[in-house]
Design a protein around this motif. Structure first.
Motif, PDB file in Angstrom:
ATOM      1  N   LEU A  96      64.811  54.030  10.024  1.00 34.11           N
ATOM      2  CA  LEU A  96      64.167  54.684  10.909  1.00 34.11           C
ATOM      3  C   LEU A  96      64.534  54.473  12.191  1.00 34.11           C
ATOM      4  O   LEU A  96      64.280  55.021  13.287  1.00 34.11           O
ATOM      5  N   SER A  97      63.544  53.710  12.303  1.00 37.58           N
ATOM      6  CA  SER A  97      62.517  52.570  13.691  1.00 37.58           C
ATOM      7  C   SER A  97      63.875  52.202  14.181  1.00 37.58           C
ATOM      8  O   SER A  97      63.924  51.913  15.066  1.00 37.58           O
ATOM      9  N   LEU A  98      63.950  51.683  13.486  1.00 37.71           N
ATOM     10  CA  LEU A  98      65.548  50.941  13.451  1.00 37.71           C
ATOM     11  C   LEU A  98      66.616  51.401  14.626  1.00 37.71           C
ATOM     12  O   LEU A  98      66.811  51.475  15.583  1.00 37.71           O
ATOM     13  N   VAL A  99      67.028  52.850  13.548  1.00 38.69           N
ATOM     14  CA  VAL A  99      67.554  53.512  14.574  1.00 38.69           C
ATOM     15  C   VAL A  99      67.911  54.491  15.804  1.00 38.69           C
ATOM     16  O   VAL A  99      68.158  54.807  16.624  1.00 38.69           O
ATOM     17  N   VAL A 100      65.976  54.499  15.680  1.00 41.38           N
ATOM     18  CA  VAL A 100      65.114  55.551  17.318  1.00 41.38           C
ATOM     19  C   VAL A 100      65.183  54.352  18.136  1.00 41.38           C
ATOM     20  O   VAL A 100      65.878  54.541  19.328  1.00 41.38           O
ATOM     21  N   VAL A 101      65.171  52.719  18.176  1.00 45.80           N
ATOM     22  CA  VAL A 101      64.883  52.419  18.780  1.00 45.80           C
ATOM     23  C   VAL A 101      65.889  51.991  19.655  1.00 45.80           C
ATOM     24  O   VAL A 101      66.716  52.258  20.572  1.00 45.80           O
ATOM     25  N   VAL A 102      67.865  51.879  18.650  1.00 48.50           N
ATOM     26  CA  VAL A 102      68.806  51.393  19.253  1.00 48.50           C
ATOM     27  C   VAL A 102      69.126  52.875  19.601  1.00 48.50           C
ATOM     28  O   VAL A 102      69.428  52.773  20.813  1.00 48.50           O
ATOM     29  N   ALA A 103      69.063  53.928  19.271  1.00 51.30           N
ATOM     30  CA  ALA A 103      69.641  55.349  20.479  1.00 51.30           C
ATOM     31  C   ALA A 103      68.851  55.076  21.546  1.00 51.30           C
ATOM     32  O   ALA A 103      69.945  55.631  22.558  1.00 51.30           O
ATOM     33  N   SER A 104      67.970  54.813  21.870  1.00 53.77           N
ATOM     34  CA  SER A 104      66.917  55.227  22.686  1.00 53.77           C
ATOM     35  C   SER A 104      67.388  53.702  23.697  1.00 53.77           C
ATOM     36  O   SER A 104      67.739  54.576  24.745  1.00 53.77           O
ATOM     37  N   ILE A 105      67.907  52.648  23.585  1.00 49.15           N
ATOM     38  CA  ILE A 105      68.871  51.737  23.945  1.00 49.15           C
ATOM     39  C   ILE A 105      70.057  52.491  24.507  1.00 49.15           C
ATOM     40  O   ILE A 105      70.417  52.586  26.375  1.00 49.15           O
ATOM     41  N   PHE A 106      70.848  52.872  24.102  1.00 52.73           N
ATOM     42  CA  PHE A 106      71.721  53.946  23.959  1.00 52.73           C
ATOM     43  C   PHE A 106      71.726  54.770  25.291  1.00 52.73           C
ATOM     44  O   PHE A 106      72.469  54.612  26.167  1.00 52.73           O
ATOM     45  N   ALA A 107      70.954  55.687  24.700  1.00 52.05           N
ATOM     46  CA  ALA A 107      70.905  56.746  25.067  1.00 52.05           C
ATOM     47  C   ALA A 107      70.271  56.372  27.310  1.00 52.05           C
ATOM     48  O   ALA A 107      70.859  56.821  27.856  1.00 52.05           O
ATOM     49  N   ASN A 108      69.617  55.231  27.181  1.00 51.52           N
ATOM     50  CA  ASN A 108      68.415  54.962  28.174  1.00 51.52           C
ATOM     51  C   ASN A 108      70.069  54.429  29.412  1.00 51.52           C
ATOM     52  O   ASN A 108      70.117  54.823  30.593  1.00 51.52           O
ATOM     53  N   LEU A 109      70.321  53.590  28.565  1.00 51.84           N
ATOM     54  CA  LEU A 109      71.539  52.771  29.207  1.00 51.84           C
ATOM     55  C   LEU A 109      72.955  53.733  29.586  1.00 51.84           C
ATOM     56  O   LEU A 109      73.478  53.430  30.598  1.00 51.84           O
ATOM     57  N   SER A 110      73.364  55.068  29.470  1.00 54.87           N
ATOM     58  CA  SER A 110      74.185  55.879  29.526  1.00 54.87           C
ATOM     59  C   SER A 110      73.778  57.100  30.514  1.00 54.87           C
ATOM     60  O   SER A 110      74.841  57.403  30.661  1.00 54.87           O
ATOM     61  N   THR A 111      72.377  57.208  30.184  1.00 53.48           N
ATOM     62  CA  THR A 111      72.220  58.217  31.187  1.00 53.48           C
ATOM     63  C   THR A 111      71.658  57.617  32.254  1.00 53.48           C
ATOM     64  O   THR A 111      71.047  58.755  33.077  1.00 53.48           O
ATOM     65  N   LEU A 112      71.670  56.311  32.796  1.00 52.47           N
ATOM     66  CA  LEU A 112      70.737  55.536  33.915  1.00 52.47           C
ATOM     67  C   LEU A 112      71.297  56.315  35.221  1.00 52.47           C
ATOM     68  O   LEU A 112      72.496  55.676  35.251  1.00 52.47           O
ATOM     69  N   ASP A 113      70.565  56.177  35.981  1.00 48.77           N
ATOM     70  CA  ASP A 113      70.711  56.752  37.630  1.00 48.77           C
ATOM     71  C   ASP A 113      70.983  55.559  38.199  1.00 48.77           C
ATOM     72  O   ASP A 113      69.931  54.231  38.360  1.00 48.77           O
ATOM     73  N   ALA A 114      72.017  54.685  38.374  1.00 45.61           N
ATOM     74  CA  ALA A 114      72.803  53.836  39.388  1.00 45.61           C
ATOM     75  C   ALA A 114      70.927  53.798  40.847  1.00 45.61           C
ATOM     76  O   ALA A 114      71.450  52.394  40.849  1.00 45.61           O
ATOM     77  N   GLU A 115      71.283  54.266  41.574  1.00 48.41           N
ATOM     78  CA  GLU A 115      69.766  54.383  42.502  1.00 48.41           C
ATOM     79  C   GLU A 115      68.796  54.582  41.861  1.00 48.41           C
ATOM     80  O   GLU A 115      67.943  53.810  43.319  1.00 48.41           O
ATOM     81  N   ARG A 116      68.200  55.456  41.041  1.00 48.39           N
ATOM     82  CA  ARG A 116      67.053  55.245  41.042  1.00 48.39           C
ATOM     83  C   ARG A 116      66.577  54.868  39.147  1.00 48.39           C
ATOM     84  O   ARG A 116      66.517  56.350  38.540  1.00 48.39           O
ATOM     85  N   PRO A 117      66.790  53.477  38.884  1.00 50.74           N
ATOM     86  CA  PRO A 117      66.909  53.328  37.157  1.00 50.74           C
ATOM     87  C   PRO A 117      65.554  53.462  36.888  1.00 50.74           C
ATOM     88  O   PRO A 117      64.250  53.529  37.142  1.00 50.74           O
ATOM     89  N   LEU A 118      65.341  54.415  35.814  1.00 49.84           N
ATOM     90  CA  LEU A 118      64.368  53.810  35.263  1.00 49.84           C
ATOM     91  C   LEU A 118      64.969  53.929  33.760  1.00 49.84           C
ATOM     92  O   LEU A 118      65.260  54.749  32.463  1.00 49.84           O
ATOM     93  N   TYR A 119      64.772  52.552  32.908  1.00 50.90           N
ATOM     94  CA  TYR A 119      64.557  52.290  31.758  1.00 50.90           C
ATOM     95  C   TYR A 119      63.016  52.500  30.481  1.00 50.90           C
ATOM     96  O   TYR A 119      62.239  51.259  29.877  1.00 50.90           O
ATOM     97  N   TRP A 120      63.319  54.108  30.903  1.00 52.39           N
ATOM     98  CA  TRP A 120      62.274  54.155  29.403  1.00 52.39           C
ATOM     99  C   TRP A 120      62.183  53.551  28.276  1.00 52.39           C
ATOM    100  O   TRP A 120      61.006  53.921  27.296  1.00 52.39           O
ATOM    101  N   CYS A 121      63.627  53.081  27.729  1.00 50.79           N
ATOM    102  CA  CYS A 121      64.092  52.878  26.594  1.00 50.79           C
ATOM    103  C   CYS A 121      62.706  51.172  25.690  1.00 50.79           C
ATOM    104  O   CYS A 121      62.607  51.180  25.046  1.00 50.79           O
TER     105      CYS A 121
END
Length: 234
Positions: A56-81
Protein backbone atom coordinates in the motif's frame (compact mmCIF):
# COMPACT_ATOMS: atom_id res chain seq x y z
CA UNK A 1 4.08 -36.66 25.85
CA UNK A 2 6.50 -38.73 23.76
CA UNK A 3 10.03 -39.54 24.92
CA UNK A 4 13.11 -40.54 22.91
CA UNK A 5 15.38 -42.83 24.97
CA UNK A 6 18.28 -42.28 22.58
CA UNK A 7 18.25 -38.47 22.44
CA UNK A 8 16.75 -38.10 25.92
CA UNK A 9 14.27 -35.44 24.78
CA UNK A 10 10.55 -35.03 25.26
CA UNK A 11 8.41 -34.32 22.22
CA UNK A 12 4.94 -32.82 22.37
CA UNK A 13 3.65 -34.33 19.14
CA UNK A 14 1.55 -37.21 17.90
CA UNK A 15 4.31 -39.03 16.03
CA UNK A 16 5.97 -42.45 16.26
CA UNK A 17 9.60 -41.58 15.43
CA UNK A 18 12.03 -39.02 16.85
CA UNK A 19 12.64 -36.04 14.48
CA UNK A 20 16.36 -36.11 15.47
CA UNK A 21 17.45 -39.74 15.33
CA UNK A 22 14.30 -41.28 13.78
CA UNK A 23 14.20 -43.83 16.60
CA UNK A 24 10.97 -45.23 18.02
CA UNK A 25 9.39 -42.86 20.57
CA UNK A 26 8.05 -44.05 23.91
CA UNK A 27 4.90 -42.72 25.53
CA UNK A 28 5.84 -41.63 29.10
CA UNK A 29 2.25 -40.56 30.00
CA UNK A 30 3.50 -37.15 31.20
CA UNK A 31 1.57 -33.93 30.70
CA UNK A 32 3.11 -30.87 29.11
CA UNK A 33 4.76 -28.75 31.85
CA UNK A 34 6.10 -25.84 29.77
CA UNK A 35 4.68 -23.25 27.42
CA UNK A 36 4.88 -24.48 23.82
CA UNK A 37 6.62 -22.35 21.20
CA UNK A 38 4.26 -19.88 19.47
CA UNK A 39 2.76 -21.25 16.33
CA UNK A 40 4.30 -20.31 13.04
CA UNK A 41 0.91 -19.09 11.85
CA UNK A 42 1.20 -15.99 14.05
CA UNK A 43 4.47 -14.98 12.42
CA UNK A 44 3.04 -15.67 9.00
CA UNK A 45 0.07 -13.39 9.71
CA UNK A 46 2.38 -10.60 10.91
CA UNK A 47 4.52 -11.03 7.81
CA UNK A 48 1.42 -10.83 5.63
CA UNK A 49 0.29 -7.59 7.32
CA UNK A 50 3.76 -6.07 6.86
CA UNK A 51 3.83 -7.00 3.20
CA UNK A 52 0.34 -5.59 2.70
CA UNK A 53 1.30 -2.27 4.32
CA UNK A 54 4.48 -2.15 2.26
CA UNK A 55 2.49 -2.75 -0.92
CA UNK A 56 0.00 0.00 0.00
CA UNK A 57 2.91 2.36 0.74
CA UNK A 58 4.39 1.75 -2.71
CA UNK A 59 0.98 2.28 -4.30
CA UNK A 60 0.60 5.61 -2.48
CA UNK A 61 4.07 6.76 -3.60
CA UNK A 62 3.52 5.80 -7.25
CA UNK A 63 0.00 7.26 -7.27
CA UNK A 64 1.20 10.56 -5.79
CA UNK A 65 3.95 10.88 -8.41
CA UNK A 66 1.50 10.14 -11.23
CA UNK A 67 -1.16 12.51 -9.85
CA UNK A 68 1.36 15.31 -9.29
CA UNK A 69 2.96 15.07 -12.74
CA UNK A 70 -0.35 14.71 -14.56
CA UNK A 71 -1.84 17.82 -12.90
CA UNK A 72 1.33 19.94 -12.86
CA UNK A 73 0.88 23.61 -13.64
CA UNK A 74 3.47 24.57 -16.27
CA UNK A 75 3.62 28.19 -15.12
CA UNK A 76 3.73 27.55 -11.37
CA UNK A 77 4.88 23.93 -10.93
CA UNK A 78 4.60 22.47 -7.45
CA UNK A 79 6.22 19.08 -6.93
CA UNK A 80 4.33 18.10 -3.77
CA UNK A 81 4.94 14.40 -4.50
CA UNK A 82 8.45 14.86 -3.04
CA UNK A 83 6.82 15.11 0.39
CA UNK A 84 5.14 11.73 -0.12
CA UNK A 85 8.21 10.07 -1.66
CA UNK A 86 10.37 11.12 1.28
CA UNK A 87 7.68 10.89 3.95
CA UNK A 88 6.58 7.29 3.41
CA UNK A 89 10.08 5.73 3.87
CA UNK A 90 10.64 8.07 6.82
CA UNK A 91 7.49 6.75 8.51
CA UNK A 92 8.70 3.17 8.00
CA UNK A 93 12.12 4.00 9.47
CA UNK A 94 10.51 5.81 12.40
CA UNK A 95 8.28 2.86 13.23
CA UNK A 96 11.15 0.38 12.91
CA UNK A 97 13.98 2.22 14.65
CA UNK A 98 12.20 4.69 16.96
CA UNK A 99 8.71 3.56 17.95
CA UNK A 100 9.38 -0.20 18.12
CA UNK A 101 12.94 0.22 19.36
CA UNK A 102 13.37 -0.36 23.08
CA UNK A 103 14.92 2.70 24.64
CA UNK A 104 14.42 5.86 26.65
CA UNK A 105 10.95 7.24 25.85
CA UNK A 106 11.77 10.99 26.27
CA UNK A 107 14.86 10.55 24.09
CA UNK A 108 12.80 8.86 21.38
CA UNK A 109 10.19 11.66 21.47
CA UNK A 110 12.86 14.36 21.27
CA UNK A 111 14.81 12.61 18.49
CA UNK A 112 11.71 11.96 16.41
CA UNK A 113 10.45 15.55 16.65
CA UNK A 114 13.81 17.15 15.76
CA UNK A 115 14.36 14.71 12.88
CA UNK A 116 10.87 15.46 11.54
CA UNK A 117 11.49 19.22 11.66
CA UNK A 118 14.77 18.88 9.76
CA UNK A 119 13.20 16.54 7.19
CA UNK A 120 10.22 18.83 6.52
CA UNK A 121 12.47 21.88 6.01
CA UNK A 122 14.73 19.95 3.63
CA UNK A 123 11.72 18.64 1.68
CA UNK A 124 10.37 22.16 1.20
CA UNK A 125 13.78 23.37 0.01
CA UNK A 126 13.92 20.48 -2.50
CA UNK A 127 10.40 21.28 -3.71
CA UNK A 128 11.31 24.94 -4.18
CA UNK A 129 14.48 24.04 -6.09
CA UNK A 130 12.55 21.67 -8.40
CA UNK A 131 9.79 24.25 -8.87
CA UNK A 132 12.26 27.06 -9.58
CA UNK A 133 11.00 29.21 -6.68
CA UNK A 134 14.04 28.94 -4.41
CA UNK A 135 14.55 32.73 -4.60
CA UNK A 136 11.04 33.31 -3.26
CA UNK A 137 11.54 32.88 0.47
CA UNK A 138 8.68 35.18 1.47
CA UNK A 139 6.46 32.22 2.26
CA UNK A 140 7.80 29.01 3.82
CA UNK A 141 5.00 26.75 5.05
CA UNK A 142 7.46 24.54 6.94
CA UNK A 143 8.80 27.48 8.95
CA UNK A 144 5.46 29.19 9.47
CA UNK A 145 3.31 26.17 10.31
CA UNK A 146 5.08 22.81 10.64
CA UNK A 147 8.05 23.80 12.83
CA UNK A 148 6.06 25.72 15.49
CA UNK A 149 3.32 23.08 15.52
CA UNK A 150 5.79 20.25 16.18
CA UNK A 151 7.64 22.25 18.85
CA UNK A 152 4.47 23.21 20.71
CA UNK A 153 2.71 19.85 20.49
CA UNK A 154 5.81 17.86 21.42
CA UNK A 155 6.81 20.01 24.39
CA UNK A 156 3.27 19.99 25.81
CA UNK A 157 2.87 16.25 25.20
CA UNK A 158 6.28 15.46 26.72
CA UNK A 159 5.51 17.50 29.83
CA UNK A 160 2.12 15.81 30.30
CA UNK A 161 3.56 12.31 29.78
CA UNK A 162 6.50 12.91 32.13
CA UNK A 163 4.17 14.38 34.77
CA UNK A 164 1.69 11.50 34.61
CA UNK A 165 4.45 8.85 34.43
CA UNK A 166 6.85 10.32 36.97
CA UNK A 167 9.74 7.98 36.17
CA UNK A 168 10.17 9.80 32.85
CA UNK A 169 10.42 13.33 34.27
CA UNK A 170 14.10 13.45 35.21
CA UNK A 171 15.04 12.22 31.74
CA UNK A 172 12.71 14.82 30.19
CA UNK A 173 13.97 17.94 31.98
CA UNK A 174 16.72 18.91 29.53
CA UNK A 175 14.58 18.00 26.52
CA UNK A 176 11.80 20.25 27.82
CA UNK A 177 14.34 23.02 28.37
CA UNK A 178 15.68 22.63 24.81
CA UNK A 179 12.14 22.73 23.39
CA UNK A 180 11.39 25.89 25.39
CA UNK A 181 14.64 27.43 24.16
CA UNK A 182 13.81 26.62 20.53
CA UNK A 183 10.30 28.04 20.98
CA UNK A 184 11.81 31.19 22.47
CA UNK A 185 14.21 31.54 19.53
CA UNK A 186 11.29 31.06 17.14
CA UNK A 187 9.38 33.85 18.91
CA UNK A 188 12.40 36.20 18.66
CA UNK A 189 12.79 35.44 14.93
CA UNK A 190 9.08 36.16 14.53
CA UNK A 191 9.53 39.58 16.17
CA UNK A 192 12.76 40.69 14.43
CA UNK A 193 12.52 39.11 10.95
CA UNK A 194 10.00 38.95 8.12
CA UNK A 195 10.60 35.23 7.53
CA UNK A 196 7.87 34.28 10.02
CA UNK A 197 4.63 36.14 9.45
CA UNK A 198 1.93 33.95 11.02
CA UNK A 199 1.18 35.97 14.15
CA UNK A 200 -0.72 33.39 16.18
CA UNK A 201 2.00 30.77 15.61
CA UNK A 202 4.72 33.14 16.78
CA UNK A 203 2.85 34.18 19.94
CA UNK A 204 1.82 30.57 20.65
CA UNK A 205 5.45 29.46 20.58
CA UNK A 206 6.49 32.25 22.94
CA UNK A 207 3.62 31.57 25.31
CA UNK A 208 4.13 27.81 25.43
CA UNK A 209 7.88 28.25 26.02
CA UNK A 210 7.20 30.41 29.07
CA UNK A 211 4.32 28.21 30.29
CA UNK A 212 6.36 24.97 30.13
CA UNK A 213 9.31 26.51 32.00
CA UNK A 214 7.00 27.83 34.72
CA UNK A 215 5.17 24.49 34.94
CA UNK A 216 8.48 22.64 35.34
CA UNK A 217 9.34 24.69 38.43
CA UNK A 218 5.80 24.76 39.83
CA UNK A 219 5.01 21.04 39.50
CA UNK A 220 8.55 19.60 39.81
CA UNK A 221 10.56 22.24 41.63
CA UNK A 222 13.06 19.99 43.43
CA UNK A 223 13.82 17.72 40.49
CA UNK A 224 14.09 20.63 38.06
CA UNK A 225 16.33 22.67 40.37
CA UNK A 226 18.68 19.74 41.01
CA UNK A 227 18.94 18.94 37.30
CA UNK A 228 19.69 22.57 36.38
CA UNK A 229 22.33 22.82 39.13
CA UNK A 230 23.96 19.63 37.95
CA UNK A 231 23.86 20.46 34.25
CA UNK A 232 24.89 24.12 34.42
CA UNK A 233 27.17 23.87 37.51
CA UNK A 234 25.27 26.65 39.26
Amino acid sequence: MKHCPHCNVEINANRKRCPLCYGILEDDKKELTYQPHPKKAIKEKMSLVTKLLLFLSLVVVVASIFANLSTLDAERPLYWCVLVVVGVPYIWLSVRYVILFKGNVPTKIFTESIATIILIILVEIIIKIMSGTIDDSSYLWSINYVVPSILVLTSVALFIVSTVIKKYYCDSIMYLFVFSLLEGIYFLLFKITSLIHVNWMGYTCGGVALAVLLAMFIFHFDDTKEEFIKRFHI
